[in-house]
Design an enzyme around this catalytic site. Structure first.
Site, short mmCIF file in Angstrom:
data_model
loop_
_atom_site.label_atom_id
_atom_site.label_comp_id
_atom_site.label_asym_id
_atom_site.label_seq_id
_atom_site.Cartn_x
_atom_site.Cartn_y
_atom_site.Cartn_z
N GLU A 27 -9.49 -5.30 -9.10
CA GLU A 27 -10.17 -4.55 -8.04
C GLU A 27 -10.63 -3.22 -8.60
O GLU A 27 -10.41 -2.92 -9.77
CB GLU A 27 -9.23 -4.35 -6.84
CG GLU A 27 -7.97 -3.58 -7.15
CD GLU A 27 -7.05 -3.38 -5.93
OE1 GLU A 27 -7.51 -3.53 -4.80
OE2 GLU A 27 -5.88 -3.06 -6.15
N LYS A 40 0.87 -1.19 0.00
CA LYS A 40 0.00 0.00 0.00
C LYS A 40 0.91 1.23 0.00
O LYS A 40 1.18 1.83 1.04
CB LYS A 40 -0.94 -0.03 1.20
CG LYS A 40 -2.12 0.91 1.07
CD LYS A 40 -3.23 0.55 2.02
CE LYS A 40 -4.27 1.65 2.14
NZ LYS A 40 -5.01 1.93 0.92
#
Ligand code: PXG
Length: 288
Positions: free
Chosen positions: A182, A149
């Site tokens: 996603e 991330k």
């Protein structure tokens, strides 16, 4: 507002970092977005674990251990009297020179912002969201693992721009094999024939913490969960579909690429997942 910066809480006007920080120069850093509900920080340990794993993957040494991070996050919430809101925990590579090398970056910076949350419009939850697949592919994990991330969100931002240019708020991103990965800031789930499907992490998605919570809820709701290689076709013919993320929680999807999902209204099972999720956030968490 008080911001945590370099081991102290400072006023937001004084919370400044160098223009030579590699977080700014190269997106060389990591972050977590965390929620606090009624004075309980939701899944704090899980977020800290993911932060540590992101750091490890990019050879970034967080200058604090788990306990110190936990205290810093809760101190920042307390200093701002924040009971419900959003916590942004950031670790940058720190100040270096104008070169990519990490060797001259001696002091990673830890920044914590605890603020009110900008919630998605209520309409998304009541009427559901219409989304579209965009041409920008999700980063190939061999080039930049989406499991990190990082502060480098350009891949997702390009996809979001494409969706917005076409009049949509969210985009489905495929991986370079054409499987569903996603959305730009959320994981994807669909329900077909009583089974809950979600793309594998290997498809190039973030190992979402809300995703994990939803997979746990599925057990209680007697849903079999399958992590699969999903195609656009699988999304078009789904009975129900929803997105999950820390900010979004669970958002129903009612249209993909112009195809109506189910009867075009948020699904009944999706509503059960959201109800169970809401219950969890009030019952579980790290009390301030
Ligand atoms: N995929 C991506 C690319 C994300 O950035 C998720 C999935 C969902 O993961 P979690 O762990 O949140 O269930 C994310 C999370 C923001 C913001 O401010 C973004 C996220 C989370 C919170 C805030 O844009 N992304």
């Amino acid at each position: 507002m008080k911001i945590y910066l370099n081991n102290q809480l400072v006023d937001s006007e004084d919370a400044k970092i160098s223009v030579f920080d590699h977080g700014l120069l190269y997106g060389d850093g990591i972050f977590e977005g965390i929620r606090i509900y009624g004075g309980c920080i939701f899944k704090l340990e899980e977020h800290l674990e993911r932060l540590e794993q992101s750091a490890k993957a990019m050879m970034l040494e967080i200058p604090m251990d788990r306990g110190a991070l936990l205290s810093a996050v809760s101190d920042t919430c307390r200093a701002n009297n924040l009971k419900d809101g959003y916590i942004r925990l950031i670790v940058t590579r720190g100040v270096g020179n104008l070169g990519l090398s990490i060797r001259n970056c001696e002091q990673p910076q830890v920044i914590i912002i605890a603020d009110k949350i900008q919630l998605y419009p209520q309409e998304y939850y009541e009427k559901g969201l219409k989304i579209i697949t965009v041409p920008t592919r999700r980063n190939n994990p061999a080039a930049l693992p989406p499991t990190i991330k990082s502060l480098n969100y350009l891949n997702n931002i390009l996809a979001k721009i494409e969706a917005q240019n076409l009049g949509y708020e969210e985009a489905i991103m495929l991986n370079d094999q054409g499987f569903v990965s996603e959305c730009t800031g959320d994981n994807i789930f669909l329900i077909k024939g009583g089974i809950l499907y979600t793309p594998k992490i290997a498809s190039g998605s973030l190992k979402g913490i809300t995703r994990e919570v939803v997979m746990g809820i599925a057990e209680g709701l007697d849903f079999k969960v399958v992590e699969a290689d999903l195609t656009r076709y699988d999304t078009w013919i789904a009975d129900e579909m929803f997105l999950t993320g820390t900010a979004a929680e669970i958002i129903p999807i009612v249209e993909v690429d112009g195809r109506t999902i189910g009867d075009g209204l948020p699904g009944k099972n999706t509503a059960s997942f959201l109800k169970a999720f809401k219950q969890k956030v009030t019952e579980e968490g790290f009390h301030l």
